[in-house]
Every structure is written in structure tokens, then in C-alpha cells.
Design a protein around this motif. Sequence first.
Motif, PDB file in Angstrom:
ATOM      1  N   GLY A 120      22.973  69.037 117.910  1.00  0.00           N
ATOM      2  CA  GLY A 120      21.511  69.021 118.066  1.00  0.00           C
ATOM      3  C   GLY A 120      20.952  70.523 116.744  1.00  0.00           C
ATOM      4  O   GLY A 120      21.634  71.701 117.633  1.00  0.00           O
ATOM      5  N   CYS A 121      20.054  70.188 116.342  1.00  0.00           N
ATOM      6  CA  CYS A 121      19.194  70.795 116.020  1.00  0.00           C
ATOM      7  C   CYS A 121      18.646  70.716 115.765  1.00  0.00           C
ATOM      8  O   CYS A 121      17.043  71.900 115.205  1.00  0.00           O
ATOM      9  N   GLY A 122      17.783  70.700 117.313  1.00  0.00           N
ATOM     10  CA  GLY A 122      16.029  71.170 117.416  1.00  0.00           C
ATOM     11  C   GLY A 122      16.115  72.382 118.361  1.00  0.00           C
ATOM     12  O   GLY A 122      17.193  73.361 118.008  1.00  0.00           O
ATOM     13  N   ALA A 123      14.871  73.095 119.013  1.00  0.00           N
ATOM     14  CA  ALA A 123      14.678  74.358 119.262  1.00  0.00           C
ATOM     15  C   ALA A 123      16.643  75.267 120.340  1.00  0.00           C
ATOM     16  O   ALA A 123      16.382  75.673 120.305  1.00  0.00           O
ATOM     17  N   GLY A 124      16.829  73.816 120.722  1.00  0.00           N
ATOM     18  CA  GLY A 124      17.729  74.308 122.256  1.00  0.00           C
ATOM     19  C   GLY A 124      18.715  75.151 120.769  1.00  0.00           C
ATOM     20  O   GLY A 124      19.508  76.102 121.497  1.00  0.00           O
ATOM     21  N   GLY A 125      19.203  74.109 120.589  1.00  0.00           N
ATOM     22  CA  GLY A 125      20.813  73.893 119.212  1.00  0.00           C
ATOM     23  C   GLY A 125      20.622  74.972 118.799  1.00  0.00           C
ATOM     24  O   GLY A 125      21.296  75.804 118.863  1.00  0.00           O
ATOM     25  N   LEU A 126      19.968  75.294 117.931  1.00  0.00           N
ATOM     26  CA  LEU A 126      18.861  76.381 116.773  1.00  0.00           C
ATOM     27  C   LEU A 126      19.727  77.890 117.711  1.00  0.00           C
ATOM     28  O   LEU A 126      19.458  78.750 117.104  1.00  0.00           O
ATOM     29  N   SER A 127      18.180  77.821 118.960  1.00  0.00           N
ATOM     30  CA  SER A 127      18.580  79.296 119.979  1.00  0.00           C
ATOM     31  C   SER A 127      19.637  79.465 119.938  1.00  0.00           C
ATOM     32  O   SER A 127      20.192  80.720 120.137  1.00  0.00           O
ATOM     33  N   VAL A 128      20.301  78.233 120.413  1.00  0.00           N
ATOM     34  CA  VAL A 128      21.979  78.572 121.362  1.00  0.00           C
ATOM     35  C   VAL A 128      22.998  79.275 119.988  1.00  0.00           C
ATOM     36  O   VAL A 128      23.453  80.571 119.689  1.00  0.00           O
ATOM     37  N   ILE A 162      21.501  66.239 132.129  1.00  0.00           N
ATOM     38  CA  ILE A 162      22.343  66.761 132.397  1.00  0.00           C
ATOM     39  C   ILE A 162      22.505  68.017 133.480  1.00  0.00           C
ATOM     40  O   ILE A 162      21.170  68.653 132.729  1.00  0.00           O
ATOM     41  N   ARG A 163      23.032  68.155 134.734  1.00  0.00           N
ATOM     42  CA  ARG A 163      22.692  69.812 135.231  1.00  0.00           C
ATOM     43  C   ARG A 163      23.720  70.850 135.160  1.00  0.00           C
ATOM     44  O   ARG A 163      24.990  70.834 134.881  1.00  0.00           O
ATOM     45  N   ILE A 164      22.887  71.697 134.249  1.00  0.00           N
ATOM     46  CA  ILE A 164      23.129  72.980 133.979  1.00  0.00           C
ATOM     47  C   ILE A 164      23.479  74.173 135.041  1.00  0.00           C
ATOM     48  O   ILE A 164      22.431  73.729 135.600  1.00  0.00           O
ATOM     49  N   ASP A 165      24.085  75.548 135.106  1.00  0.00           N
ATOM     50  CA  ASP A 165      23.831  76.680 135.840  1.00  0.00           C
ATOM     51  C   ASP A 165      22.974  77.406 135.502  1.00  0.00           C
ATOM     52  O   ASP A 165      22.334  77.355 133.538  1.00  0.00           O
ATOM     53  N   LEU A 166      23.120  78.644 135.907  1.00  0.00           N
ATOM     54  CA  LEU A 166      21.940  79.880 135.523  1.00  0.00           C
ATOM     55  C   LEU A 166      22.741  80.495 133.804  1.00  0.00           C
ATOM     56  O   LEU A 166      21.941  80.885 133.247  1.00  0.00           O
ATOM     57  N   GLN A 167      24.120  79.982 133.712  1.00  0.00           N
ATOM     58  CA  GLN A 167      24.750  80.774 132.598  1.00  0.00           C
ATOM     59  C   GLN A 167      25.041  79.459 131.073  1.00  0.00           C
ATOM     60  O   GLN A 167      25.216  79.845 130.136  1.00  0.00           O
ATOM     61  N   ARG A 190      19.343  81.177 124.763  1.00  0.00           N
ATOM     62  CA  ARG A 190      19.563  82.370 124.648  1.00  0.00           C
ATOM     63  C   ARG A 190      20.466  82.859 125.692  1.00  0.00           C
ATOM     64  O   ARG A 190      21.220  83.665 124.893  1.00  0.00           O
ATOM     65  N   ARG A 191      20.278  82.670 126.370  1.00  0.00           N
ATOM     66  CA  ARG A 191      21.305  82.665 128.205  1.00  0.00           C
ATOM     67  C   ARG A 191      22.620  82.217 127.448  1.00  0.00           C
ATOM     68  O   ARG A 191      23.714  82.543 127.912  1.00  0.00           O
ATOM     69  N   THR A 192      22.831  81.203 126.868  1.00  0.00           N
ATOM     70  CA  THR A 192      23.663  80.135 126.864  1.00  0.00           C
ATOM     71  C   THR A 192      24.419  81.150 125.435  1.00  0.00           C
ATOM     72  O   THR A 192      25.774  81.068 125.584  1.00  0.00           O
ATOM     73  N   GLY A 193      23.792  81.166 124.573  1.00  0.00           N
ATOM     74  CA  GLY A 193      24.440  81.793 123.482  1.00  0.00           C
ATOM     75  C   GLY A 193      25.040  83.074 123.819  1.00  0.00           C
ATOM     76  O   GLY A 193      26.537  83.266 123.385  1.00  0.00           O
TER      77      GLY A 193
END
Length: 470
Positions: free
Chosen positions: A16-24, A409-414, A456-459
Motif C-alpha cells: 500500500g502506497c498511502g501515507a502509512g506505507g510511504l512513511s514506513v 488490526i491491533r498493533i503495539d507501540l512499535q 515513522r516508529r514502525t520504520g
Amino acid sequence: MSAEEGAAPVDLLVVGCGAGGLSVALSFLEEAERSGRTPRVTLVERAPRAERGGATRWSWVNVTVDREGVVDAGVIERILASHTDVDEPYFRVIEQEGAATVAWLEDHGVQITHQRPPFAMANDYGAMVGGGASLVEAFCSRLEEIPGVEIRYDTEALQLLTDEDGRVDGVTARGPDGLTRRIAADAVVLATGGFEGSLEAVTRYVGPRAGRIRPVVPGLRFNTGDGLRMATELGAATAGQFDRLHVQLVDERTSKPDAGIFGIPFGVIVDGRGRRFVDEGSATPEALNAPLAWSVWRDHDATASFVFDARAARIPGWGFLNQSDIEPYRADTLAELAGLIGVPPNALEEEIARFNDAVVDGEFDPAVLDGKHTRGLEFDKTNWALPIAEAPFFAYPLATASTFSYGGIRIDLQGRVVTPRGTAIPGLYGAGVVTGVWYGEYPGAMSVLRTVTFARRTGSEIASAFSRTG
Ligand SMILES: Cc1cc2nc3c(=O)[nH]c(=O)nc-3n(C[C@H](O)[C@H](O)[C@H](O)COP(=O)(O)OP(=O)(O)OC[C@H]3O[C@@H](n4cnc5c(N)ncnc54)[C@H](O)[C@@H]3O)c2cc1C
């Protein structure tokens, strides 16, 4: 399956190439390059190149930060108070890191402006110059310049792959030739947006009448809940309210993308019987719109019209508030207007007469909550109550349109995707709307901010693992 099974795994695969995917992807590459190695990153995007960017491409991207980039603490407190299931640590991160997110966006060529429109707003929002398309173009251009990065358009991820121990190690994806291929990867990020683009998923989660809620922009048709499906097949936990969408009111007659009708606080809204059913002055235009749109769909058979007069149409910024490409219905009398919007003429005339009689004297000022109100009605209007008395009279017929789904889906803080007992699924991450966080009222101007903050955190998290294995 035509395979790339022999190929060495990429270090990061983003779906996915939206704000989420591109930022990671960008955040990962910036951190990973410090290791001195050249990471390999592949992004797969269902849309063709010209339509890349999902919802982000079409978004206004208002951001709930002040001029110093600080996230409004009052908004965070309202979110935390809104529902017992709200993930407080998640929103505390946004409170703490939101300013850094805005600075990071600006460092990457995405500008945030603080020009105010000439009418009241609930918060001191920033807005992305050029909207979300500016983020998509700036980030894609940057990624395309970096050696080792590949973006595959017209390519849809179908399924997550795992090794014998359950670690996610790639996806199968269908390319433009119709064939499926395995793409092996050390880390996979699902950034597929919500399920708002799938009538089947919306009907399943929100209910049988949800098919009457149209996607507000064409880019949402690519968001069919695939990340949610793929992750839950592996045992991922879910979060967010599944029977709720974020929605807005649009002109029912047009297929123009994002034909939002936001002027309702400066007129009245009536249902199919010509009756008012809400205090239109209870909130500023952008704050009233989503809950009202939900109520029109849920409680009023998805049928309502916004009625106003010539005086309201002269309010500065009217064209900005009402974004249809079709002129509103126009009539010299309310009875004639009623015929155009399909409500009983007597009912509309009587309703507006009752409303006009109840208007209390006072100064009208669209730039502030002016307190100009009605008295004695079942639904008194608490601000901006002007008589609807100056011909010609106008009306927009309204429809409820979706911007994004809440459940995910649920994610943690990372950013790691977790199971119901909180165990991170090795190799699997989520970013953006595919991760569910909202319950009840979404406060507005938060979706891109929360998406980029956590992306960003995930990246960084994935880059740390990359550096350790070097
Ligand atoms: C009209 C409008 C106005 C908005 N205004 C604001 C605002 O003012 N402020 C705010 O914060 N938010 C706003 N939003 C919401 C915000 O834009 C989105 O929530 C956010 O941009 C979502 O980012 P994302 O990366 O999670 O998803 P998206 O940007 O939707 O990206 C998801 C991507 O995944 C791709 N994809 C999906 N499935 C697959 C698959 N199986 N394989 C490959 N690719 C796949 C899609 O093609 C898409 O490109 C608005 C939204 C709209 C529509």
C-alpha cells in the motif's frame, strides 16, 4: 504460481502506497542507511501509478496541531474519554510525538499552513498545502530515487507467507499480467487502508443498509479490507469499532469526488418529511458534519436536505464550505423549493415559519460561536440562528459518504501486529487505517497525523532489526 522463490528476500515489503506505507518505507530507509548497507525495499500498490496514494491522495489533510506543531491536548483528552476501549498509550504517543511528525513532514517537502477560513472552527488546525497528494508525490519521488527501492503498481497482495515457525516472510501478489508471484521479505508492513471500498465488507461489518453509504472519492475503491483479512487469517487481534465508518455529507446529485456540504450550521437541515431534527448550531461546520452525516444515514433513512436563503449564500467562504459542482436547487418560494427536494410543501413552509418565529434577536457572526439562537423549539438552534426569509431560497439534497472505516488490526507501540493475548506476530507490521483505533466520534484532523506518527516508529523498529542482523 510463477515464483520468485529463488530470489533473495527484500529487507522490507510494504503493501500500500498511502501515507502509512510511504512513511514506513522512508523512515526505514533513513534509519537503515546508517548501517552502511543498502537495504532493498519493495512496495506493492494495487492502483495504477497515476492513481497511487489511496485515500491519502484525495485527502485535505487538516492536522490538529497549533502553529508550533503541538497537538491539541484537549482533543486527546476527548478521545480518551470517548470510550473505555480507547488505547491510551497509543494516543499519548501522538500527543508526545505529533510535533516531531509535523517537523518530519516539513523536512520532506510537505508544507503545513495555518491560514484560517473566514468562519468558526473547533480547533487551530493546520492543513497540508496541496492536500495529501503533495505527500504522495513528494514521498514517491524520493523513494523512486533511492537505489534498492522498487514500487510495483497494478499489483495486489493476496496472502501472507510464513515459514515453518510462523514468522511472516513474504506475500503472494497478483501482478498486471494476472499471475501470482511470491515476494520473499524479512519484514512485511500492511498499509492497505480500511475496508470502506468494499461493499461486501461494509455490509458485513456495518449492516445491511450500509450499501447506501457511498465512498466519498474514487481512490477508496482500492481499499477493500485486504490487510485486515490477511492478518486475521494468521490470528491477529482486531481493534476499533467495526460497525462505524467515518462519513461526511455530500451533494446527493453529483459524482464529483469529495462534493462535501459543510454550510449546515448557517441554515437548517430537514428530513424527508420537511422536519428539522437537530441543533444545526451545536458545533462548527467541520465538527458538526461527521456525526450529522452518520445520523442522516442511521436515523433518517439516508434522506435529508440543507435549506438556506440568499442571505446565508453571501457568507464569506460559502463556495469553500459547499464543494458541489452543481448549483443548489433554487426557488422563489419555500413551497416551490419543497417540490424540488421532494418534501411536502406545507410541511416545509410550516417548519421554516416556526423556526423563523423562534429566532431571538442578536448579532450574527459566522467567525465565532455567536450564541445567536432560537427559543421554544423541539430542536433549538444554539448558534447562527438567522431567519430563512430572504428569497431566493436554496437547498442541497444530501447523501452520506464514507471517508474511512474504524475497525482494523491491533498493533503495539512499535507497529507490530499482535494476537489477542498481545503477542507480536514475528515479521508482521501494520500502518495507517488498516490498524483500528477509533470508537464513537472521530475528532477530525487526526487520521494522517496518527498514521504518519506510528508509521515513522514502525520504520525505525524494522530498521533496528535490519541493523542488528547486518
Ligand atoms: C476526502 C477525504 C478527506 C480527508 N480529510 C482528512 C483530513 O483533513 N485530515 C486527516 O487526518 N485525514 C483525512 N482523511 C483521511 C485520511 O486521508 C486517511 O485516513 C489516510 O490518508 C489513510 O492513509 P493510509 O495509508 O492508511 O491509507 P490509504 O491512503 O488509503 O492507502 C492505502 C493503499 O493501499 C492500497 N491497497 C489496498 N489493498 C491493497 C492490496 N491488497 N495490495 C496492494 N495495495 C493495496 C491502496 O491502493 C492504497 O493506495 C480524509 C480522507 C478523505 C477520503
